[in-house]
Design a protein around this motif. Structure first.
Motif, short mmCIF file in Angstrom:
data_model
loop_
_atom_site.label_atom_id
_atom_site.label_comp_id
_atom_site.label_asym_id
_atom_site.label_seq_id
_atom_site.Cartn_x
_atom_site.Cartn_y
_atom_site.Cartn_z
N GLY A 53 13.82 17.48 -2.70
CA GLY A 53 12.91 17.66 -1.58
C GLY A 53 12.27 16.32 -1.28
O GLY A 53 11.92 15.57 -2.21
N ARG A 54 12.12 16.00 -0.02
CA ARG A 54 11.57 14.69 0.34
C ARG A 54 10.42 14.85 1.32
O ARG A 54 10.55 15.54 2.33
N THR A 55 9.34 14.18 1.01
CA THR A 55 8.23 14.13 1.95
C THR A 55 7.92 12.67 2.22
O THR A 55 7.95 11.85 1.30
N TYR A 56 7.70 12.35 3.48
CA TYR A 56 7.53 10.95 3.91
C TYR A 56 8.77 10.13 3.51
O TYR A 56 8.68 8.94 3.30
N GLY A 57 9.90 10.77 3.36
CA GLY A 57 11.11 10.06 2.94
C GLY A 57 11.16 9.76 1.46
O GLY A 57 12.12 9.15 0.97
N GLN A 58 10.14 10.19 0.73
CA GLN A 58 10.07 9.94 -0.70
C GLN A 58 10.42 11.22 -1.46
O GLN A 58 9.99 12.30 -1.08
N VAL A 59 11.14 11.06 -2.54
CA VAL A 59 11.48 12.22 -3.35
C VAL A 59 10.19 12.89 -3.83
O VAL A 59 9.29 12.23 -4.35
N GLN A 64 0.84 -1.20 0.00
CA GLN A 64 0.00 0.00 0.00
C GLN A 64 0.87 1.25 0.00
O GLN A 64 1.92 1.29 0.61
N GLY A 65 0.35 2.27 -0.66
CA GLY A 65 1.05 3.55 -0.65
C GLY A 65 0.03 4.66 -0.74
O GLY A 65 -1.05 4.49 -1.31
N GLY A 66 0.37 5.81 -0.16
CA GLY A 66 -0.58 6.92 -0.17
C GLY A 66 -0.25 7.91 -1.26
O GLY A 66 0.92 8.23 -1.49
N GLY A 67 -1.26 8.41 -1.94
CA GLY A 67 -1.06 9.37 -3.01
C GLY A 67 -0.97 10.79 -2.51
O GLY A 67 -1.30 11.08 -1.37
N SER A 68 -0.52 11.67 -3.37
CA SER A 68 -0.41 13.08 -3.05
C SER A 68 -1.46 13.86 -3.84
O SER A 68 -1.91 13.41 -4.89
N SER A 69 -1.82 15.05 -3.32
CA SER A 69 -2.79 15.85 -4.05
C SER A 69 -2.16 16.56 -5.24
O SER A 69 -2.85 17.10 -6.08
N THR A 70 -0.85 16.57 -5.32
CA THR A 70 -0.24 17.31 -6.42
C THR A 70 0.89 16.57 -7.13
O THR A 70 1.22 16.90 -8.25
N MET A 71 1.45 15.53 -6.47
CA MET A 71 2.59 14.83 -7.09
C MET A 71 2.19 13.43 -7.56
O MET A 71 2.02 12.53 -6.75
N PRO A 72 2.06 13.28 -8.86
CA PRO A 72 1.52 12.03 -9.41
C PRO A 72 2.37 10.81 -9.09
O PRO A 72 1.87 9.69 -9.07
N GLN A 73 3.69 11.00 -8.89
CA GLN A 73 4.56 9.84 -8.73
C GLN A 73 4.57 9.29 -7.31
O GLN A 73 5.10 8.21 -7.07
N LYS A 74 4.00 10.02 -6.36
CA LYS A 74 4.20 9.68 -4.96
C LYS A 74 3.44 8.42 -4.51
O LYS A 74 2.31 8.18 -4.90
N ARG A 105 26.23 14.26 -5.35
CA ARG A 105 25.34 13.30 -4.70
C ARG A 105 23.91 13.84 -4.68
O ARG A 105 22.95 13.09 -4.82
N MET A 106 23.78 15.12 -4.49
CA MET A 106 22.46 15.72 -4.50
C MET A 106 21.83 15.60 -5.88
O MET A 106 20.65 15.28 -6.02
N ALA A 107 22.64 15.86 -6.88
CA ALA A 107 22.14 15.74 -8.25
C ALA A 107 21.69 14.31 -8.53
O ALA A 107 20.64 14.07 -9.13
N ALA A 108 22.48 13.35 -8.05
CA ALA A 108 22.14 11.95 -8.28
C ALA A 108 20.82 11.59 -7.60
O ALA A 108 20.02 10.80 -8.12
N ALA A 109 20.57 12.18 -6.45
CA ALA A 109 19.35 11.86 -5.72
C ALA A 109 18.13 12.50 -6.38
O ALA A 109 17.03 11.96 -6.35
N ILE A 110 18.33 13.67 -6.94
CA ILE A 110 17.22 14.34 -7.63
C ILE A 110 16.75 13.48 -8.78
O ILE A 110 15.56 13.24 -8.96
#
Lengths: 442, 442, 442, 442
Positions: free
Chosen positions: D153-159, B272-282, D354-359
């Protein structure tokens, strides 16, 4: 459902606060979020970011349309944030895809949820500040009326030396005056719009982000923070800290009252009392107990909020969810504590005879310090202290009043009014009146 | 109303737990209290304390009659305890004053509320133990399946030395096995009737008090504590402590998963994963975040409960109310954490290739400790450690793999499989399997 | 230095506990770590992992050599863990590089620090269990002696109905009996060796890891956990939970005593009292206040420990450090609370005349419930309750004793001994004696 | 002794802060109390309350005489407060009973202890404000230097979407700017003299009490609160709240750094790293871990302080003692967190590659939101979002970069720089620079 007594029908009149409670309903949350979406669209329309006609349509719809909170549950259960399903439901309800597509343009869920929360916090603060002022004034009246009423000052629960009831009331009220200042200071920091976009850069709004935020702030009557603050939780932490301090101060008032109305003391009577299911004589100090219980509950929840300031990266799900679980209860606890204190205050009736009896149980031990200072005029002070200490022990053994023993040992001394409470009030009356004056000046 | 998200329709599928939630509704509370009143009357009838015919009438009515929770609000707002108004409403509803007068005979509100709470805690514990067992088994299956799957062990977030994924899963499960033991130990202490009368002496029941308590316990399927315990709060504190420890252990699982699914790591995939209101890949790790958030919330509330063990005299309103505000949420948090973990567990899919990549990013630094031990066979260990430390720095500067540098410096040495994860798993596979076996044996 | 009063010379006799304090000195920490290193080497020598002669040398040196704690500071400031510099200093001090190189073989810092901590926790538990037993027995003696001594039971601080002082003492002691059981249950879970190696696999010990752990456990007299548990913090959390519950229970005793010795009540006298710098008559209940303060402090620190169960990956620096900051203080708080309670218990002297006066202030209101049950034999119980409630109000207005009003209204009734405390003690004496018996049976 | 690592020689360079530590030694406490006694006597001499010659003698002696802290232990163990024995020792040391008798005239222990504490809190605040300013400036420099450096930028640990490193640094610094304001606001409330006398009325000073307080305040350079505040604990609570918020904000910085330096990420390098006792390659982020640990510890202790605002009557021993146990550690935790952050800040080196690679791990998924907005110009936004969501899934399945798939599906579109981080930074650089400017303006 009622996992929290704050949400229970049974405990509605005990813990719930109608005025603040209605800000923390599902409906109010949906309403506030739509309000933010509407104001956002309007700002974006004005700035040419989205078509103005669509902006107007969204804004109008945001005020008119209803979205059923329960309908958001399933998707919220998956995404955690209710905004994706809210936007979907809102777009559907608008029945104008050509306009509704511009709703929630370039914003992220946190923007909407957080700004919607700030809108409600504004009302919480307004309500609480008013209650705080009312309470301070009620305590001011009480302090003024009883500025000169002597009562036993107690330290460690032991009679120390006389104070006045008005001064004790002032000691409840003085921190509230400072809390009022703190509330005003935090207001500017806390009551601001949150608009950050996906990760804090508002990149989807081109170079218009800051202008959108400024106009959104203006439309909602909030401050423009001038930057993203989605991962900076000090604003929430400050509100929680203050709520904790205020409920703590009210808890002290509750604790003092619980002790003053103890059977055997009865130095204060309260207008309200709670009955027992089996003891006909009982009149329990329910409101003071509520003040103490709420102080403890809010302090516990405050730990959750403070822990959540360690918020990871650009958004930390766990830390944010923890705030959701704690913050509304903190607001409710604060509001209810203030309303309970306001119910209590006008009904606080000190009992001068009982207070007099507590000051002097016949032994006059409460005057021991005063006697030691009087004697220190005739002998070195350490000697005076030792002499009085010996007399105190004799009083405790024999029951003979301290005044009699003093007269016996220093027959030539004139202790004047020393053994009367009125002579020992020191700054108490003045402090009571100074607080009353400050309270009235609000 | 929804001051707590536990009570919210919007957050129903996120935080609420239907099974435990229905134990903490107003209706369930009223029902449980009536059940206790009914069983109490029956016991008192059997012992001749009240007329048996009245006892039967009360018992029957307690099962059949409905009392509207909302109708109790006003008086509860005054007395704090809902029992006086509940008894009144119940007597009225019975329409048989000659019998109903014997309801709530010699009991006090706390007897009824507390025993009614224990009845519901019994169900909470049963539900949670079952979930705990299910979870342990699911983790056992996972540990078994991946007992030999190498992954990078990390300390301070830095790659340390290889472990196996199965062992990591076992480290989530082992504390749960112990929590299961703790739950069984506390069950006997916690699941007992509370019957104390007004202040703890059951004096209104003449010399029949202890027998009434014993029969009440038997009728309700609870233990007889053999004494009053209304002011002894260690039972409640123990339950809260355990809930805190369990949610804490689940929080660790949530935290580890949050890190394992990090973008860039992707060592685990979740169903399971939760979606974002603006980021389609999340695809956000919502369930792991919930585990962490609940761990924090429960720990905060636990502070309230532990503080309430300092309970004054024969009943302390403030301390008791504080428990009301915190305990149901603690139960709910525990139950939801367990259900969330159970939703998660079967969908945890380790990604061997990603794990392999993390073990060795090409530098082989993870084998530094192993190399130092291998070299310690040819030189004093401090020298070996210093030599490897120097090599590590060379690796970091030049990017040359550690294995190459080792081969260069000790061309005659045969390091065999040293630079492969499989050679470095040590006890990991065995620990994973031992846990799996223990889990299966439940 | 004395950031904590636990470490202060000034507050040494107030907060510090000499017996437990000496377990938490820098020297004791170094000593315990060396002891573990020595036992580890011995086990590894016996299993052929390191040369036996070296093992013996290390073991002997571990008992004989001194390492200066202050000398570890600089490197500890960098590595956080003191073990690297300790091992270095130890090797240097051994002056036998051919042997000392085998010290700390395949272990990691946490193995040494944690097992060294468990060794000291074993002593903490032994000391605390003994104190707990002593305290329970002292309370048992007190409960027995005053099993029949009537005192006012108080709920919400209001006189409720009579209890006996012995029963109140039993209510302090009963939770302690349960805590003793809890302590025995946790002992087996907590007192075990920790040996995991770098990340939990003991890989540097080849296939001998589990055997080394088993022998180490045996040598140190600790249990063999059968697996690595470095990242499973439930053991520490359980100890902290129990310490919190025990200090909480002692806090209740402290709170009750603080109230009983209140000026105006004086229902109990304590052997010890604290003086004031200015009030000669004061005898403050210092020890009861300490009990309450320690309960609060330990509960606050418990939150830190519980939060640290959310421990990341194979080792979480932040979570682990947080334990370091809190756990020793929790042990100290527990130990001091027990010693303070043991200082208090033998000097608790109830004052029967003061207790009698509190039961009946002349109004007899405390017998209201009893009267309502007596009257319920002549009229429906709700009527009886209403009648007594009305009489209570008349008592409060006129001051006429309840017994007189009852005699006036029901002149034909024979209320017998109803208006005497002895008739209203119910199960109190039996509960007091049952606790005393259980205490004596320890 | 070292129950707290703050007081340990071993952990001196890890947790201890020399500058603030020396304010919380036994000697410093004695010194500060004597200073207050001296200033008090001087004020009382000037006002004619005690002989001026004696006042001068006391004042001089207070500066010159040494009192051994250990000598106060025994009596402090009984009275809880060290002042009675301090005054006794001071009088003895003065060897001038005719003067020394006037020491501590009309004051109570709390006056002396609390004012002496405020004197040290003033230094704590001065030290911490300076450190805060230094830290803000260091972060400002860092934010400025890397205002345009893209990172994921990362939210919930996800890019999520790109941000700039400078903006992240600004997000650490912005709350510190607000904390600096808060510190200045609280300074006036907190840094005031406490002079209340036995129970708050200064009665032993006749009508001179308020004047003595005013002169004492002036002599010590503190504010005159204009009233007694011994039982009003909001001042202490406010200080604790702020320390909690500041350490929480620093904890976030620590947490972010811990994640950024993770093996596999390495987006930041730190100047300092901690070694392992067994793993030669390790460089652990010790300082960031300390920040997180101190945040948790201070938050736990803050609960103790907030609970102590429920302070009973004119002085509450238990509540006051609880403050003693927690407040110095809170100050130390705050000071050490600030020094640790200041050690960290200048050595924070972002790694652009490294930052570029993570982006962009090659998939370009981080540009999904940006693509959806670009497409929303050619189709309704919900359609665009759905289309991009589908592409994201295809990327995840096939590994084909998002840009390629976009080019395939919309061959005529010119996405320009869309798939480059620089195009997606939005307000990030400006926010970084605005913070830097604010920092530099301090």
């Amino acid at each position: 459902m009622a996992v929290s007594p704050f949400d229970s029908a049974i405990y509605r009149d005990l813990f719930h606060d109608a005025e603040v409670g209605k800000l923390f309903t599902d409906t109010a949350e949906v309403r506030a979020m739509l309000l933010v979406e509407g104001a956002l669209a309007k700002a974006q329309g004005a700035l040419g970011l989205i078509p103005e006609v669509s902006a107007r349509a969204i804004h109008r719809a945001s005020l008119e349309l209803q979205v059923d909170p329960g309908g958001l549950a399933r998707e919220t259960g998956q995404s955690a944030v209710p905004v994706p399903s809210l936007v979907k439901a809102f777009r559907t309800a608008m029945q104008a895809p050509e306009h509704s597509q511009y709703a929630h343009f370039g914003a992220t869920s946190q923007d909407i949820m957080e700004t919607a929360q700030v809108l409600r916090l504004r009302q919480v603060l307004a309500i609480c500040e008013e209650r705080l002022t009312t309470l301070i004034k009620a305590l001011g009246t009480l302090a003024e009326a009883h500025a000169d009423l002597p009562m036993a000052g107690r330290t460690y629960g032991q009679v120390a030396s006389p104070v006045s009831f008005g001064q004790m009331v002032a000691s409840w009220g003085q921190p509230l005056l400072r809390h009022r200042d703190r509330m005003r200071e935090l207001r500017e920091r806390v009551l601001c719009v949150s608009l950050s976009g996906a990760a804090g850069t508002l990149s989807a709004m081109g170079d218009k982000g800051p202008e959108v935020r400024a106009q959104l702030a203006e439309a909602l009557g909030l401050a423009d923070p001038g930057a993203s603050w989605h991962s900076e939780r000090d604003r929430v932490a400050e509100l929680s800290s203050l709520a904790t301090m205020i409920t703590g101060s009210l808890g002290k008032m509750g604790e003092d009252l619980t002790l003053l109305v103890q059977s055997g003391f009865n130095e204060v009577r309260l207008a309200q009392g709670g009955g027992s299911s089996t003891m006909p004589q009982k009149s329990n100090p329910v409101l003071p107990s509520i003040l103490v219980a709420l102080a403890r509950h809010v302090a516990g929840l405050n730990g959750v909020i403070q822990g959540a300031t360690v918020h990871r990266q650009q958004r930390d799900g766990a830390a944010w969810f923890a705030e959701w679980l704690a913050l509304p209860q903190i607001c409710m606890g604060l509001a209810r504590a203030l309303s309970a204190a306001n119910e209590l205050a006008p009904g606080i009736a000190p009992q001068p005879d009982r207070m007099a009896a507590a000051i002097d149980d016949g032994t006059g031990l409460i005057y021991a310090e005063a006697l030691s200072f009087a004697l220190a005029r005739r002998m070195p002070r350490p000697e005076a202290q030792a002499a009085v200490k010996a007399l105190c022990q004799e009083v405790q053994k024999t029951g003979t009043p301290l005044a009699d023993l003093a007269a016996r040992d220093w027959p030539d001394a004139d202790f004047g009014a020393l053994f009367t409470p009125a002579a020992q009030l020191g700054t108490a009356p003045a402090e009571a009146r100074a607080f009353a004056q400050a309270a009235m000046a609000l």
